[in-house]
Scaffold this motif. Structure first.
Motif, PDB file in Angstrom:
ATOM      1  N   ILE A 109      42.389  36.007  49.288  1.00 30.64           N
ATOM      2  CA  ILE A 109      43.490  36.262  48.630  1.00 30.64           C
ATOM      3  C   ILE A 109      43.222  37.744  48.216  1.00 30.64           C
ATOM      4  CG2 ILE A 109      44.507  35.782  46.115  1.00 30.64           C
ATOM      5  CD1 ILE A 109      43.445  32.952  46.574  1.00 30.64           C
ATOM      6  N   HIS A 110      44.573  38.388  48.283  1.00 29.96           N
ATOM      7  CA  HIS A 110      44.286  40.038  48.155  1.00 29.96           C
ATOM      8  C   HIS A 110      45.181  40.248  46.611  1.00 29.96           C
ATOM      9  CE1 HIS A 110      46.049  43.906  48.236  1.00 29.96           C
ATOM     10  NE2 HIS A 110      45.218  44.221  49.311  1.00 29.96           N
ATOM     11  N   THR A 111      46.223  39.718  46.381  1.00 30.51           N
ATOM     12  CA  THR A 111      46.561  40.021  45.223  1.00 30.51           C
ATOM     13  C   THR A 111      47.551  38.681  44.429  1.00 30.51           C
ATOM     14  OG1 THR A 111      47.200  42.070  45.949  1.00 30.51           O
ATOM     15  CG2 THR A 111      48.173  41.638  43.645  1.00 30.51           C
ATOM     16  N   MET A 152      40.562  42.560  39.509  1.00 32.20           N
ATOM     17  CA  MET A 152      40.454  41.647  40.596  1.00 32.20           C
ATOM     18  C   MET A 152      41.334  41.997  41.582  1.00 32.20           C
ATOM     19  SD  MET A 152      37.972  39.990  39.284  1.00 32.20           S
ATOM     20  CE  MET A 152      37.885  38.803  40.646  1.00 32.20           C
ATOM     21  N   ASN A 153      42.341  42.725  41.565  1.00 31.13           N
ATOM     22  CA  ASN A 153      43.427  42.967  42.888  1.00 31.13           C
ATOM     23  C   ASN A 153      42.090  43.374  43.838  1.00 31.13           C
ATOM     24  OD1 ASN A 153      44.404  44.977  44.508  1.00 31.13           O
ATOM     25  ND2 ASN A 153      46.263  44.568  43.402  1.00 31.13           N
ATOM     26  N   ALA A 154      42.531  42.895  45.194  1.00 27.36           N
ATOM     27  CA  ALA A 154      41.300  43.212  46.288  1.00 27.36           C
ATOM     28  C   ALA A 154      41.412  44.814  46.441  1.00 27.36           C
ATOM     29  CB  ALA A 154      41.927  42.325  47.420  1.00 27.36           C
ATOM     30  N   ASP A 155      42.418  45.545  46.572  1.00 25.43           N
ATOM     31  CA  ASP A 155      42.358  46.768  46.664  1.00 25.43           C
ATOM     32  C   ASP A 155      41.556  47.580  45.892  1.00 25.43           C
ATOM     33  OD1 ASP A 155      44.060  46.742  49.014  1.00 25.43           O
ATOM     34  OD2 ASP A 155      46.050  47.027  47.997  1.00 25.43           O
ATOM     35  N   TYR A 179      50.038  38.454  30.238  1.00 17.12           N
ATOM     36  CA  TYR A 179      48.580  38.257  30.665  1.00 17.12           C
ATOM     37  C   TYR A 179      48.388  36.981  29.960  1.00 17.12           C
ATOM     38  CZ  TYR A 179      48.732  42.991  32.464  1.00 17.12           C
ATOM     39  OH  TYR A 179      49.225  43.800  33.272  1.00 17.12           O
ATOM     40  N   PRO A 215      35.928  38.898  34.635  1.00 14.82           N
ATOM     41  CA  PRO A 215      36.489  40.434  34.691  1.00 14.82           C
ATOM     42  C   PRO A 215      36.333  41.180  33.237  1.00 14.82           C
ATOM     43  CG  PRO A 215      38.016  39.074  35.557  1.00 14.82           C
ATOM     44  CD  PRO A 215      37.013  38.193  35.456  1.00 14.82           C
ATOM     45  N   LEU A 217      31.594  40.605  40.667  1.00 16.90           N
ATOM     46  CA  LEU A 217      32.941  40.278  40.565  1.00 16.90           C
ATOM     47  C   LEU A 217      33.547  39.749  41.563  1.00 16.90           C
ATOM     48  CD1 LEU A 217      34.775  42.938  38.648  1.00 16.90           C
ATOM     49  CD2 LEU A 217      34.498  40.919  37.799  1.00 16.90           C
ATOM     50  N   LYS A 218      33.195  40.039  42.750  1.00 19.76           N
ATOM     51  CA  LYS A 218      33.858  39.693  44.182  1.00 19.76           C
ATOM     52  C   LYS A 218      33.275  38.378  44.250  1.00 19.76           C
ATOM     53  CE  LYS A 218      35.187  41.878  48.481  1.00 19.76           C
ATOM     54  NZ  LYS A 218      35.086  42.938  49.125  1.00 19.76           N
ATOM     55  N   LEU A 266      44.690  39.331  26.194  1.00 23.58           N
ATOM     56  CA  LEU A 266      43.449  38.683  26.929  1.00 23.58           C
ATOM     57  C   LEU A 266      42.761  38.133  25.836  1.00 23.58           C
ATOM     58  CD1 LEU A 266      42.373  41.690  29.092  1.00 23.58           C
ATOM     59  CD2 LEU A 266      43.526  39.698  29.736  1.00 23.58           C
ATOM     60  N   LEU A 268      39.363  46.512  43.694  1.00 17.33           N
ATOM     61  CA  LEU A 268      37.778  46.209  43.896  1.00 17.33           C
ATOM     62  C   LEU A 268      37.189  46.760  45.179  1.00 17.33           C
ATOM     63  CD1 LEU A 268      36.461  44.259  42.099  1.00 17.33           C
ATOM     64  CD2 LEU A 268      36.902  42.216  43.556  1.00 17.33           C
ATOM     65  N   PHE A 307      46.211  35.589  33.690  1.00 17.38           N
ATOM     66  CA  PHE A 307      45.158  36.525  33.917  1.00 17.38           C
ATOM     67  C   PHE A 307      44.173  35.891  34.995  1.00 17.38           C
ATOM     68  CE2 PHE A 307      40.570  37.287  32.601  1.00 17.38           C
ATOM     69  CZ  PHE A 307      40.704  38.563  32.790  1.00 17.38           C
ATOM     70  N   VAL A 308      43.898  36.960  35.698  1.00 16.62           N
ATOM     71  CA  VAL A 308      43.076  36.431  36.897  1.00 16.62           C
ATOM     72  C   VAL A 308      41.681  36.580  36.334  1.00 16.62           C
ATOM     73  CG1 VAL A 308      42.793  37.099  39.416  1.00 16.62           C
ATOM     74  CG2 VAL A 308      44.604  37.933  38.535  1.00 16.62           C
ATOM     75  N   ARG A 309      40.885  35.483  36.523  1.00 12.49           N
ATOM     76  CA  ARG A 309      39.735  35.252  35.930  1.00 12.49           C
ATOM     77  C   ARG A 309      38.604  35.550  37.219  1.00 12.49           C
ATOM     78  NH1 ARG A 309      39.127  30.506  31.953  1.00 12.49           N
ATOM     79  NH2 ARG A 309      38.046  29.508  33.909  1.00 12.49           N
ATOM     80  N   SER A 310      38.807  35.078  38.283  1.00  8.09           N
ATOM     81  CA  SER A 310      38.239  35.474  39.505  1.00  8.09           C
ATOM     82  C   SER A 310      38.691  35.460  40.632  1.00  8.09           C
ATOM     83  CB  SER A 310      36.936  34.439  39.644  1.00  8.09           C
ATOM     84  OG  SER A 310      37.236  33.425  40.127  1.00  8.09           O
ATOM     85  N   THR A 311      38.316  35.655  41.707  1.00  3.08           N
ATOM     86  CA  THR A 311      39.038  36.278  42.929  1.00  3.08           C
ATOM     87  C   THR A 311      40.083  35.085  43.374  1.00  3.08           C
ATOM     88  OG1 THR A 311      37.126  35.297  44.044  1.00  3.08           O
ATOM     89  CG2 THR A 311      37.487  37.581  44.164  1.00  3.08           C
ATOM     90  N   ASP A 324      32.332  36.263  42.193  1.00  2.00           N
ATOM     91  CA  ASP A 324      32.914  35.109  41.118  1.00  2.00           C
ATOM     92  C   ASP A 324      31.948  34.693  40.025  1.00  2.00           C
ATOM     93  OD1 ASP A 324      34.983  34.902  42.277  1.00  2.00           O
ATOM     94  OD2 ASP A 324      35.168  32.698  42.741  1.00  2.00           O
ATOM     95  N   ASP A 326      40.219  48.175  33.902  1.00  2.00           N
ATOM     96  CA  ASP A 326      41.160  47.332  33.233  1.00  2.00           C
ATOM     97  C   ASP A 326      40.956  45.960  33.824  1.00  2.00           C
ATOM     98  OD1 ASP A 326      43.283  46.015  32.258  1.00  2.00           O
ATOM     99  OD2 ASP A 326      44.943  47.270  33.269  1.00  2.00           O
ATOM    100  N   PRO A 327      40.490  45.062  32.990  1.00  2.00           N
ATOM    101  CA  PRO A 327      40.237  43.624  33.446  1.00  2.00           C
ATOM    102  C   PRO A 327      41.421  42.980  33.976  1.00  2.00           C
ATOM    103  CG  PRO A 327      40.008  43.846  31.052  1.00  2.00           C
ATOM    104  CD  PRO A 327      40.227  45.130  31.780  1.00  2.00           C
ATOM    105  N   THR A 328      42.710  43.442  33.872  1.00  2.00           N
ATOM    106  CA  THR A 328      43.698  42.678  34.297  1.00  2.00           C
ATOM    107  C   THR A 328      44.180  43.389  35.824  1.00  2.00           C
ATOM    108  OG1 THR A 328      45.421  44.294  33.484  1.00  2.00           O
ATOM    109  CG2 THR A 328      44.753  42.453  32.034  1.00  2.00           C
TER     110      THR A 328
END
Lengths: 144, 1090
Positions: free
Chosen positions: B756-758, A107-110, B705, A41, A34-35, B675, A112, B764-768, A37, A102-104
């Protein structure tokens, strides 16, 4: 030297821990993907979520077995993890299916980073307990 | 390019403001002597200075301790790289004939006709077959397109906006020259960009707004050759005459904004200086001017002279152009140095009462060399909370300020360069689009400013369609504009671009019919059916629902629309999948029939249940083959089928509850459906018109989303709430006709080391770094929290690039790219000096919304308070050298505690006051989703006194005079019974009338004889033919024009029920449950000095 129920428990735990080690490695790889790419997700959560409960149940299962054979010393280190699992599952996001991720929000860095750290910690724990169970099994076999 | 791109424009005043032949002459010497045969591989020397060519420039004024300033000479014009420039004058002449295109109209201008004297144009293409190269890359394959229908007059508007003329128009706005010392530094750049010469408009897009009326339109000299699309037509006025020069382009901001919008942030002249200069008499002398702490002192360039106001820059550069080229960066540095003391000037918040500037607050300017800054992305589009990026994460942690970006990527821009190119030049390793901040090592290679990989310049890129010259890759529009749009070739399509597809899902239960909203929706659609964005492929469909789902067969050939009812809501299916979505062009009549009859069809319905979930599933099924937009109108809590919800709000707990429950969704049905929608490129926009609790926290997920938008009209009713109806009508009109992008993704890249943190917003966030946006609309804002993963040592600047790939409503795949460049600093004082208090507040608000959902509201409130305490503590302990009593803040953060207090009292976060859960959740949605400009009005409304409006300092926009009253503090103390006050709170405007209000105002503006005669529910000002009325209406109209939604005007008097909500916005005052501003400051001070 006799093959007691306790020895059987240790053997079973040994096998199951090996499975748990694979689970932990799987998680670590998944979050790494995931990290970096490689994966979507949604797909990743769909593959990870069904694995969460089996892992917890396996752990509960041999905890109960150790309880039955009164291996308190072995049970001791496992209790915090058991409690953590219960807490983790209680505080999961609102979801209709089983699972934690939760896929939404994954992806939050924290989150993850937390999931990755959790994976590494569990891997270390399971590895240590694997060798401990091996030792325990031999000890029980030899001493009885 | 024969020399580094960076060194070119920056060292070279020509690049800044081209103007006479003198430039060419003046700069010839530096270049010509440096001829070298053949393109040399970049030597080690080049690499040293190459990657960071801008470095020395930054360094020259920033001069972080230990930063050798010796760099600068090394990157001067005489780059050893210069390939053969000797170049016969011939090549320049070769081109036009070779292309068989009419000579550029520019030929009229004499400067362009001297290509020989201009080195760039001259050299023969190195290594390329001399005669073939040019024709191959003629405008056909690779040119900057014009807008679809580039009407010559429009073009001329863009092209010809001659600086002098603009000067005239703008003059009243610009800070007078005398302000220098104290002018808010941030206020200048917008002016600057406005004043700067208008550059070419290759593909001048006029997306929605009409051509800005305030631009002067000199005779359209560029039009004679209208045969080929005139995109390449360079400018015709004096400034643009060196088209190959690239100089005109830097002011990309010009293209972005109408002059009108630009004028917004510009403070009226005069007052700022007075305000700043005089209102701090109590400060110890040591702090008055020289407040830059010692560690910032290296910034003071020995050559310090009064910096020029930006509006004078052109002249300044013209004068200096004859001098050594190095002069210009140092001057660029100079004008920036003066900002540091101002931004860091110590303000004792406990003593200073009038902190608000008289006009809108303009964002700070990054401390970049002027040429980079001029080219930088406009702050309304792309903004960072810290305009100086800390070098390390630990430094950032020490500053206790959040690092993040605020974006408004799809903002309506009146002018936007559009490039058609068969190859889009991107970095081969990180896929960054080429942008103004890359460096050209030589003519054939460029170095990515994000990953530092050296890339080849494709052959095609060597030809500059704007100047029609060869061998000037750094003059291409891609390298001259920080905001640019590409028409994407087919590699950027996973499938053929989808058509515009609109599906309307309407609630027709008893409750819905009762509110009467159907009339408005159908009426608006009928009126705007032809202005829906789209082309001949546009499709439209309708679904209505109560306890069953009704589909409408609109197939051509039917005599009237056919309603198909599906009552099996457990397992929803499409009755006739092919004819439910129809081509709008072919079936317009049928659609109109349906819209006319729809409001009456359900007039007698007694069905009270609402099966929203199944209706959404049906909508998803209908749209999933194509993707598109679903507009859902819902008036009650969905209570049937999947996704049914229960009321979770206890009205008695609204005010008293210690912590607010139920801010997170009750079910994940809507999230999962969203989603799924996102995967199929379907976005769902939610219109909630309800008087009762609707559980927006759960319903909102469907839009959140799937990158939709949420509109909420509490207590909407046709008869009982006409103001709300008008608001709904206006919003709907905007909603239906605004630009839309389909199947979009947005990727945000940043220089290596940052991550990128958040993300915050609807997506919808698909990748980082990739956001999936099934639809993108011009009113959507995004926020991104950043973290610093690796130390940014050795870097002078970092860049951020947001690339939005979307399908336009015309079925074109397009990429809009914004690039922002910011300096890196290594001292805390520099970080504080570059803090953008509005952006920080906006980002903190988004973070606080997340926190209140995941943790609790009180947690979020504490976190916000702590944010202000921590940053001020850090400032006090680490930056201030002389401790003194009071609550000290740098001038740039002086409004921080006020904004935090405003946030704490905002509907989203307030406690103790009765707030409906849906109102609260909606406010939270808005905080995350609205662009910063509107968020700031929501947080801290603007209060103006309007009973004494005068034309003094007024704006003049398209022959309307717009008075500019001073912004007042939000305190009852500022209200007076004799006055009338206008409060602009973003989505609503209050006009408060004092009891003893000037009778003149009552009669001339409100059209009532006396105060008691002011109607209770007045929502419009009568159109009276008096100067006062005209001024007031012009002012309100101007405020409304500045935002895409329609704020309702409420006239409030003492007995009005709305007085309470007006007073709640008086955030500096004490309420039963919240601190006053002064008390809040005392609280902070107590914590800070602990």
């Amino acid at each position: 030297m006799a093959f007691t129920f306790a020895a059987f428990c240790y053997m079973l735990a040994l096998l199951l821990t090996a499975a748990l080690i694979f689970f932990a490695i799987w998680h670590i790889i998944a979050f790494d993907e995931l990290k970096t790419d490689y994966k979507n997700p949604i797909d990743q959560c769909n593959t990870l979520n069904p694995l969460v409960l089996p892992e917890y149940l396996i752990h509960v299962f041999f905890c109960v077995m150790f309880l039955c054979v009164a291996e308190w010393l072995t049970l001791g280190p496992n209790m915090p993890l058991l409690a953590y699992h219960v807490w983790r599952y209680m505080s999961r996001p609102v979801m209709s299916g089983p699972g934690l991720y939760d896929p939404t929000t994954i992806m939050n860095a924290d989150i993850l980073a937390y999931c990755q750290k959790e994976g590494w910690c569990k891997l270390a724990f399971y590895l240590l307990s694997f060798f401990y169970y091996l030792y325990g099994m031999i000890y029980v076999l030899v001493s009885s | 390019m024969f020399h580094n791109h960076r060194s070119g424009p920056s060292q070279n005043p020509v690049a800044l403001h081209p103007s006479g032949p003198g430039y060419n002459m003046a700069h010839q010497p530096p270049y010509n002597p440096t001829q070298v045969k053949g393109p040399m591989p970049p030597g080690p020397g080049l690499y040293n200075s190459g990657p960071y060519q801008p470095v020395p420039l930054v360094g020259s004024y920033q001069a972080p301790p230990g930063q050798p300033m010796l760099h600068r000479p090394s990157m001067g014009p005489p780059q050893p790289m210069t390939p053969p420039q000797s170049a016969s004058p011939g090549p320049g002449l070769r081109m036009p004939p070779a292309q068989a295109t009419p000579p550029p109209p520019v030929s009229a201008n004499s400067y362009y006709q001297h290509p020989p004297s201009w080195q760039y144009g001259a050299p023969p293409p190195i290594g390329a077959p001399p005669s073939m190269a040019v024709p191959q890359h003629g405008p056909v394959a690779n040119h900057v397109t014009s807008s679809p229908s580039p009407a010559p007059p429009q073009l001329s508007v863009g092209y010809n906006a001659a600086p002098p003329a603009i000067h005239n128009t703008m003059q009243p706005l610009g800070p007078p020259a005398t302000l220098q010392g104290y002018t808010q530094p941030g206020s200048a750049p917008p002016m600057n960009s406005m004043v700067a010469p208008q550059s070419y408009q290759p593909g001048m897009r006029v997306p929605i707004a009409p051509p800005p009326t305030m631009r002067p339109t000199p005779p359209p000299t560029g039009t004679p050759n209208a045969t080929p699309p005139p995109p390449l037509v360079p400018k015709t006025d004096g400034h643009i005459q060196t088209p190959g020069n690239g100089a005109p382009f830097p002011n990309s901001l010009d293209h972005l904004e109408t002059g009108h919008t630009m004028t917004g942030p510009a403070p009226p002249p005069g007052p700022p200086a007075r305000h700043m200069g005089q209102s701090y008499p109590a400060l110890p002398p040591g702090y008055q001017n020289t407040s830059a702490p010692p560690n910032a002192s290296p910034m003071h360039h020995p050559m310090q002279t009064p910096s020029q106001p930006y509006s004078h820059a052109p002249q300044q550069y013209q004068q200096t152009s004859a001098g050594p080229a190095q002069l210009s960066p140092s001057l660029a540095g100079l004008s920036l140095q003066s900002q540091t003391p101002e931004a860091l000037r110590v303000v004792n918040l406990l003593q200073e009462r009038n902190l608000l500037p008289p006009g809108p607050i303009s964002p700070p300017t990054p401390c970049l060399p002027q040429d980079l800054q001029k080219i930088n992305c406009h702050p309304e589009v792309f903004r960072s909370t810290l305009t100086s990026i800390p070098q390390t994460q630990s430094l950032l942690n020490k500053a206790k300020l959040p690092l993040g970006l605020l974006l408004h990527p799809f903002k309506d821009l009146t002018q936007l360069p559009v490039v058609t190119s068969s190859t889009i030049v991107r970095c081969r390793s990180c896929r960054t689009y080429i942008n103004p901040f890359v460096s050209f090592l030589d003519q054939r290679r460029w170095k990515c400013n994000l990953c530092y990989r050296v890339n080849d310049v494709p052959e095609e890129f060597m030809y500059n369609p704007v100047s029609r010259s060869y061998g000037e890759p750094h003059k291409r529009p891609e390298v001259q504009n920080a905001t640019i749009e590409f028409i994407a070739p087919s590699e950027y399509m996973l499938r053929p671009p989808q058509p515009a597809v609109y599906l309307f899902v309407l609630d027709v239960s008893h409750n819905a019919v009762e509110t009467g909203y159907l009339d408005v929706v159908c009426q608006s659609l009928l009126e705007n059916i032809n202005s829906l964005p789209g082309d001949s492929r546009t499709k439209i469909g309708f679904i209505t629902f109560d306890s069953t789902i009704h589909f409408y067969n609109l197939q051509e050939g039917l005599s009237q629309p056919q309603m198909l009812i599906v009552s099996d809501i457990e397992d929803i299916f499409l009755p006739t999948p092919d004819s439910l979505l129809v081509n709008l062009d072919e079936c317009t009549e049928m659609v109109q029939d349906l819209l006319k009859s729809l409001p009456h069809m359900f007039g007698k319905t007694m069905e009270t249940q609402s099966a929203l979930g199944p209706a959404l599933q049906a909508a998803f099924k209908l749209l999933s083959p194509t993707g598109g937009r679903v507009s859902v109108f819902q008036t009650q809590l969905p209570n049937l089928g999947v996704g049914s919800l229960k009321s979770r709000e206890d009205p008695n707990q609204r005010a008293s509850a210690k912590d607010i429950q139920h801010l997170s969704p009750a079910t994940d049905f809507y999230k999962k459906l969203a989603l799924d929608c996102s995967g199929q490129q379907v976005a769902v926009d939610l219109f909630l018109l309800s008087s009762q609790y609707c559980d927006l926290a759960s319903l909102g997920c469907i839009s959140r989303y799937s990158a939709g938008s949420v509109y909420y009209y509490p207590s909407y009713h046709q008869q009982h709430n006409p103001a709300q109806v008008e608001c709904f009508q206006k919003d709907l009109k905007r909603y239906l006709t605004r630009k839309i992008g389909f199947e979009a993704v947005m990727r945000i890249r940043c220089t290596k080391g940052l991550s990128i943190h958040t993300f915050h917003g609807n997506f919808f966030v698909r990748s980082t770094d990739l956001l999936s946006l099934p639809n993108v609309n011009p009113d959507a804002g995004f926020a991104v929290q950043m973290s610093i993963e690796e130390n940014l040592v050795d870097m002078q600047v970092v860049s951020f690039q947001a690339a939005l790939l979307y399908t336009s409503s015309k079925g074109e795949r397009r990429i809009r790219v914004h690039t922002l460049c910011l300096p890196v600093v290594n001292s805390l004082s520099d970080i504080f000096a570059g803090a953008d208090v509005q952006a920080i507040t906006g980002l903190l608000a988004s973070m606080a919304v997340d926190r209140s959902v995941t943790a609790s509201l009180s947690d979020a409130r504490d976190a916000m308070t702590n944010a202000s305490i921590d940053s001020l503590t850090s400032y006090r302990t680490s930056v201030l050298t002389i401790q003194q009593p009071g609550l000290l803040a740098p001038a740039c953060l002086r409004l921080f505690p006020l904004y935090i207090l405003a946030l704490l009292k905002q509907k989203a976060f307030r406690t103790g006051t009765s707030t409906k859960l849906d109102d609260r959740v909606f406010a939270m949605c808005q905080l995350k989703y609205q662009p910063l400009a509107y968020v700031m009005l929501m947080i801290h409304p603007a209060l103006y006194r309007v009973d004494d409006l005068t034309d003094e300092g007024a704006l003049n926009i398209s022959e309307r005079t717009i008075p500019q009253p001073r912004v007042q503090q939000l305190s009852v103390e500022k209200l007076s019974r004799e006055g009338a006050f206008l409060m602009d709170a973003g989505s609503v405007i209050y006009l408060w009338i004092g009891r003893n209000c000037n009778p003149n105002f009552l009669t001339q503006v409100l059209g009532v004889p006396s105060y008691p005669a002011v109607p209770q529910n007045m929502t419009m000002l009568p159109e009276l033919d008096t100067a006062e009325s005209q001024r007031t209406r012009a002012f309100i109209g101007w405020l409304r024009e500045q935002r895409p939604f329609f704020p309702i005007l409420h006239v409030v008097r003492d007995e009005s029920p709305l007085k309470a909500s007006f007073m709640q916005n008086m955030i500096e005052d004490r309420t039963e449950s919240a601190l006053s501003y002064y008390e809040f400051l005392l609280h902070i001070q107590q914590q800070v000095s602990k």
